[in-house]
Design an enzyme around this catalytic site. Structure first.
Site, short mmCIF file in Angstrom:
data_model
loop_
_atom_site.label_atom_id
_atom_site.label_comp_id
_atom_site.label_asym_id
_atom_site.label_seq_id
_atom_site.Cartn_x
_atom_site.Cartn_y
_atom_site.Cartn_z
N THR A 81 30.05 12.40 8.99
CA THR A 81 29.10 12.54 7.88
C THR A 81 27.79 13.15 8.37
OG1 THR A 81 27.88 11.36 6.14
CG2 THR A 81 28.21 10.15 8.18
N SER A 82 27.12 13.85 7.44
CA SER A 82 25.80 14.40 7.76
C SER A 82 24.71 13.43 7.29
CB SER A 82 25.62 15.73 7.02
OG SER A 82 25.74 15.51 5.62
N ASN A 83 25.14 12.34 6.63
CA ASN A 83 24.20 11.49 5.90
C ASN A 83 23.89 10.20 6.70
OD1 ASN A 83 23.24 9.49 4.04
ND2 ASN A 83 23.91 10.81 2.36
N GLU A 118 33.31 21.20 1.87
CA GLU A 118 33.69 20.33 0.74
C GLU A 118 34.09 21.22 -0.42
OE1 GLU A 118 30.83 17.36 -0.42
OE2 GLU A 118 30.91 16.39 1.53
N LYS A 125 24.30 6.77 4.71
CA LYS A 125 25.69 6.29 4.62
C LYS A 125 26.10 5.65 5.95
CE LYS A 125 27.97 9.79 1.72
NZ LYS A 125 29.11 10.72 1.72
N PHE A 136 18.53 6.33 0.29
CA PHE A 136 18.61 7.80 0.23
C PHE A 136 19.07 8.21 -1.17
CE2 PHE A 136 22.81 6.29 1.26
CZ PHE A 136 23.67 7.15 0.60
N GLY A 137 19.11 9.50 -1.39
CA GLY A 137 19.68 10.07 -2.62
C GLY A 137 19.09 9.45 -3.88
N ASP A 144 33.51 10.43 0.27
CA ASP A 144 32.87 11.21 -0.79
C ASP A 144 32.39 10.22 -1.84
OD1 ASP A 144 32.06 13.85 -1.51
OD2 ASP A 144 33.31 13.62 -3.27
P1 ITT Z 1 28.50 13.77 3.72
O1 ITT Z 1 28.15 14.59 4.92
O2 ITT Z 1 29.08 12.43 4.07
O3 ITT Z 1 29.39 14.52 2.71
P2 ITT Z 1 26.56 13.81 1.55
O4 ITT Z 1 25.16 13.29 1.42
O5 ITT Z 1 26.78 15.28 1.28
O6 ITT Z 1 27.09 13.43 3.00
P3 ITT Z 1 28.40 13.25 -0.61
O7 ITT Z 1 29.04 14.58 -0.52
O8 ITT Z 1 29.29 12.05 -0.75
O9 ITT Z 1 27.46 12.93 0.64
O10 ITT Z 1 27.33 13.40 -1.77
C1 ITT Z 1 27.07 12.44 -2.65
C2 ITT Z 1 25.64 12.52 -3.10
O11 ITT Z 1 25.52 11.47 -4.06
C3 ITT Z 1 24.63 12.19 -1.98
O12 ITT Z 1 24.08 13.34 -1.41
C4 ITT Z 1 23.57 11.38 -2.72
O13 ITT Z 1 22.62 12.23 -3.31
C5 ITT Z 1 24.37 10.71 -3.83
N1 ITT Z 1 24.78 9.36 -3.38
C6 ITT Z 1 26.00 8.93 -2.93
N2 ITT Z 1 25.97 7.65 -2.57
C7 ITT Z 1 24.71 7.24 -2.78
C8 ITT Z 1 24.03 6.03 -2.58
O14 ITT Z 1 24.62 4.96 -2.04
N3 ITT Z 1 22.74 5.97 -2.91
C9 ITT Z 1 22.10 7.03 -3.43
N4 ITT Z 1 22.66 8.23 -3.64
C10 ITT Z 1 23.96 8.33 -3.31
#
Ligand code: ITT
Length: 186
Positions: A8-10, A37, A13, A144-145, A66
Protein backbone atom coordinates in the site's frame (compact mmCIF):
# COMPACT_ATOMS: atom_id res chain seq x y z
CA UNK A 1 6.49 -13.75 15.06
CA UNK A 2 5.27 -14.03 11.43
CA UNK A 3 5.88 -11.33 8.87
CA UNK A 4 3.36 -10.25 6.27
CA UNK A 5 3.74 -7.57 3.59
CA UNK A 6 1.02 -4.93 3.20
CA UNK A 7 1.29 -3.54 -0.34
CA UNK A 8 0.00 0.00 0.00
CA UNK A 9 0.99 3.62 -0.54
CA UNK A 10 -1.25 4.69 2.34
CA UNK A 11 0.46 5.12 5.75
CA UNK A 12 -2.89 5.47 7.55
CA UNK A 13 -4.13 2.09 6.32
CA UNK A 14 -0.78 0.57 7.27
CA UNK A 15 -0.93 1.90 10.88
CA UNK A 16 -4.44 0.53 11.32
CA UNK A 17 -3.47 -2.94 10.02
CA UNK A 18 -0.33 -2.94 12.15
CA UNK A 19 -2.33 -2.17 15.29
CA UNK A 20 -4.83 -4.98 14.63
CA UNK A 21 -2.36 -7.68 13.58
CA UNK A 22 -0.01 -7.01 16.50
CA UNK A 23 -2.67 -8.71 18.67
CA UNK A 24 -1.92 -12.06 16.99
CA UNK A 25 1.84 -11.48 16.90
CA UNK A 26 2.05 -10.68 13.19
CA UNK A 27 4.53 -8.08 12.04
CA UNK A 28 3.17 -6.02 9.15
CA UNK A 29 5.73 -4.53 6.76
CA UNK A 30 4.61 -1.75 4.43
CA UNK A 31 5.71 -2.11 0.79
CA UNK A 32 4.81 0.77 -1.49
CA UNK A 33 5.23 -1.02 -4.82
CA UNK A 34 2.93 1.19 -6.85
CA UNK A 35 0.73 -1.37 -8.63
CA UNK A 36 -1.85 -0.19 -11.22
CA UNK A 37 -5.51 0.04 -10.12
CA UNK A 38 -8.20 -0.59 -12.72
CA UNK A 39 -11.38 1.44 -12.84
CA UNK A 40 -13.86 -1.36 -12.13
CA UNK A 41 -17.46 -1.49 -10.82
CA UNK A 42 -16.60 -3.21 -7.54
CA UNK A 43 -13.89 -3.04 -4.87
CA UNK A 44 -13.50 -6.84 -5.22
CA UNK A 45 -12.54 -6.52 -8.91
CA UNK A 46 -9.99 -3.80 -8.08
CA UNK A 47 -8.44 -5.95 -5.33
CA UNK A 48 -8.21 -9.09 -7.51
CA UNK A 49 -6.69 -7.09 -10.36
CA UNK A 50 -4.09 -5.76 -7.90
CA UNK A 51 -3.21 -9.30 -6.75
CA UNK A 52 -2.79 -10.42 -10.36
CA UNK A 53 -0.44 -7.50 -11.01
CA UNK A 54 1.70 -8.28 -7.96
CA UNK A 55 1.79 -12.06 -7.61
CA UNK A 56 4.83 -12.56 -9.84
CA UNK A 57 6.72 -9.68 -8.23
CA UNK A 58 6.16 -10.55 -4.56
CA UNK A 59 7.45 -13.92 -3.36
CA UNK A 60 6.23 -13.50 0.21
CA UNK A 61 2.71 -13.68 1.74
CA UNK A 62 1.06 -10.30 1.23
CA UNK A 63 -2.15 -8.38 1.74
CA UNK A 64 -3.56 -5.47 -0.22
CA UNK A 65 -6.77 -3.55 0.28
CA UNK A 66 -9.25 -1.57 -1.77
CA UNK A 67 -11.63 0.66 0.16
CA UNK A 68 -14.22 3.32 -0.56
CA UNK A 69 -16.91 5.61 0.82
CA UNK A 70 -20.45 5.07 -0.54
CA UNK A 71 -22.91 7.94 0.11
CA UNK A 72 -26.63 7.03 -0.06
CA UNK A 73 -28.07 10.27 -1.50
CA UNK A 74 -25.32 10.31 -4.14
CA UNK A 75 -26.26 6.75 -5.24
CA UNK A 76 -23.05 5.31 -3.82
CA UNK A 77 -20.64 8.01 -5.10
CA UNK A 78 -17.66 8.28 -4.70
CA UNK A 79 -17.47 4.46 -4.12
CA UNK A 80 -14.83 2.90 -6.35
CA UNK A 81 -13.68 6.43 -7.31
CA UNK A 82 -12.94 7.42 -3.69
CA UNK A 83 -9.20 7.83 -4.10
CA UNK A 84 -9.58 10.07 -7.19
CA UNK A 85 -12.40 12.09 -5.60
CA UNK A 86 -10.43 12.58 -2.39
CA UNK A 87 -7.44 13.88 -4.32
CA UNK A 88 -9.55 16.19 -6.51
CA UNK A 89 -12.48 17.68 -4.54
CA UNK A 90 -11.59 16.25 -1.09
CA UNK A 91 -13.71 16.47 2.07
CA UNK A 92 -14.72 20.05 1.28
CA UNK A 93 -16.09 19.02 -2.12
CA UNK A 94 -18.18 16.23 -0.58
CA UNK A 95 -19.57 18.64 2.05
CA UNK A 96 -20.52 21.04 -0.77
CA UNK A 97 -22.34 18.29 -2.66
CA UNK A 98 -24.36 17.54 0.50
CA UNK A 99 -24.93 21.19 1.39
CA UNK A 100 -28.74 21.09 1.11
CA UNK A 101 -29.11 17.60 2.61
CA UNK A 102 -30.59 17.38 6.10
CA UNK A 103 -28.79 15.39 8.84
CA UNK A 104 -31.05 12.32 8.78
CA UNK A 105 -30.41 11.83 5.05
CA UNK A 106 -26.60 12.04 5.11
CA UNK A 107 -26.18 8.27 5.44
CA UNK A 108 -23.05 6.57 4.11
CA UNK A 109 -21.09 3.36 4.35
CA UNK A 110 -17.36 2.71 4.22
CA UNK A 111 -16.35 -0.62 2.64
CA UNK A 112 -13.02 -2.44 2.78
CA UNK A 113 -11.87 -5.51 0.86
CA UNK A 114 -8.61 -7.15 1.86
CA UNK A 115 -6.99 -9.73 -0.40
CA UNK A 116 -4.53 -12.17 1.16
CA UNK A 117 -2.13 -13.95 -1.19
CA UNK A 118 0.39 -16.68 -0.50
CA UNK A 119 2.77 -17.88 -3.25
CA UNK A 120 1.15 -20.66 -5.36
CA UNK A 121 -2.23 -20.30 -3.65
CA UNK A 122 -5.45 -18.58 -4.69
CA UNK A 123 -6.12 -15.16 -3.12
CA UNK A 124 -8.66 -15.03 -0.27
CA UNK A 125 -10.91 -11.97 0.21
CA UNK A 126 -12.16 -10.45 3.49
CA UNK A 127 -14.92 -7.83 3.50
CA UNK A 128 -15.78 -5.22 6.14
CA UNK A 129 -18.40 -2.46 6.28
CA UNK A 130 -19.06 0.45 8.59
CA UNK A 131 -22.36 2.34 8.43
CA UNK A 132 -22.57 5.95 9.51
CA UNK A 133 -23.24 9.48 8.29
CA UNK A 134 -21.49 12.47 6.78
CA UNK A 135 -20.98 15.36 9.20
CA UNK A 136 -21.84 18.95 8.27
CA UNK A 137 -18.27 20.19 8.74
CA UNK A 138 -14.77 18.71 9.05
CA UNK A 139 -13.87 17.64 12.59
CA UNK A 140 -10.64 16.19 13.99
CA UNK A 141 -7.12 15.83 12.69
CA UNK A 142 -6.28 12.13 13.11
CA UNK A 143 -6.44 9.52 10.38
CA UNK A 144 -6.57 10.18 6.64
CA UNK A 145 -8.86 10.65 3.65
CA UNK A 146 -12.52 11.19 4.48
CA UNK A 147 -12.02 10.56 8.23
CA UNK A 148 -12.82 14.21 9.22
CA UNK A 149 -16.37 13.96 7.75
CA UNK A 150 -17.45 10.40 8.64
CA UNK A 151 -19.30 9.63 11.90
CA UNK A 152 -19.76 5.88 12.51
CA UNK A 153 -23.11 4.68 13.89
CA UNK A 154 -22.87 4.33 17.69
CA UNK A 155 -20.65 7.40 18.21
CA UNK A 156 -20.90 11.18 17.85
CA UNK A 157 -17.26 11.71 16.83
CA UNK A 158 -15.78 11.53 13.35
CA UNK A 159 -13.07 8.93 12.65
CA UNK A 160 -10.59 11.84 12.66
CA UNK A 161 -11.47 12.55 16.30
CA UNK A 162 -10.48 8.99 17.32
CA UNK A 163 -7.15 7.29 17.85
CA UNK A 164 -6.22 4.25 15.73
CA UNK A 165 -7.52 1.73 18.29
CA UNK A 166 -10.89 3.49 18.62
CA UNK A 167 -11.31 3.80 14.85
CA UNK A 168 -10.45 0.09 14.42
CA UNK A 169 -13.27 -0.84 16.84
CA UNK A 170 -15.85 0.66 14.45
CA UNK A 171 -14.28 0.77 11.04
CA UNK A 172 -14.74 -1.17 7.81
CA UNK A 173 -10.99 -1.94 7.93
CA UNK A 174 -11.16 -3.12 11.54
CA UNK A 175 -13.94 -5.53 10.52
CA UNK A 176 -12.25 -6.93 7.42
CA UNK A 177 -9.04 -7.35 9.44
CA UNK A 178 -11.00 -9.23 12.15
CA UNK A 179 -12.00 -11.74 9.46
CA UNK A 180 -8.39 -11.99 8.26
CA UNK A 181 -7.30 -12.61 11.87
CA UNK A 182 -9.92 -15.41 12.25
CA UNK A 183 -8.54 -16.96 9.04
CA UNK A 184 -4.97 -16.87 10.41
CA UNK A 185 -6.09 -18.41 13.70
CA UNK A 186 -7.60 -21.45 11.94
P1 ITT B 1 -3.50 2.01 -1.70
O1 ITT B 1 -2.07 2.27 -2.10
O2 ITT B 1 -3.63 0.99 -0.61
O3 ITT B 1 -4.41 1.70 -2.89
P2 ITT B 1 -5.18 4.39 -1.45
O4 ITT B 1 -5.18 5.54 -0.50
O5 ITT B 1 -5.09 4.70 -2.93
O6 ITT B 1 -4.01 3.40 -1.02
P3 ITT B 1 -7.72 3.09 -2.00
O7 ITT B 1 -7.39 2.89 -3.43
O8 ITT B 1 -8.33 1.95 -1.26
O9 ITT B 1 -6.44 3.53 -1.14
O10 ITT B 1 -8.57 4.42 -1.98
C1 ITT B 1 -9.61 4.60 -1.18
C2 ITT B 1 -9.75 6.06 -0.82
O11 ITT B 1 -10.92 6.11 0.00
C3 ITT B 1 -8.60 6.59 0.05
O12 ITT B 1 -7.65 7.29 -0.70
C4 ITT B 1 -9.33 7.50 1.03
O13 ITT B 1 -9.47 8.79 0.49
C5 ITT B 1 -10.69 6.86 1.15
N1 ITT B 1 -10.71 5.96 2.33
C6 ITT B 1 -10.62 4.60 2.36
N2 ITT B 1 -10.62 4.14 3.62
C7 ITT B 1 -10.70 5.23 4.40
C8 ITT B 1 -10.70 5.42 5.79
O14 ITT B 1 -10.58 4.42 6.65
N3 ITT B 1 -10.79 6.68 6.24
C9 ITT B 1 -10.88 7.72 5.40
N4 ITT B 1 -10.86 7.63 4.07
C10 ITT B 1 -10.76 6.38 3.57
Amino acid sequence: MKTIYFITSNKGKFSEAKEKLAAIDFEVVQKDLGYPEIQADTLEDVAIFGVNQLQNRVKHPFILEDAGLFIDVLNGYPGVYSSYVYHTIGCKGILKLLNEIEKAKRLAVFRSIFAYKEPNKKPVLFIGECHGSISTCEMGDHGFGFDPIFIPDGDTRTFAQMNVGEKNCYSHRGKSLDKLIDFFKK
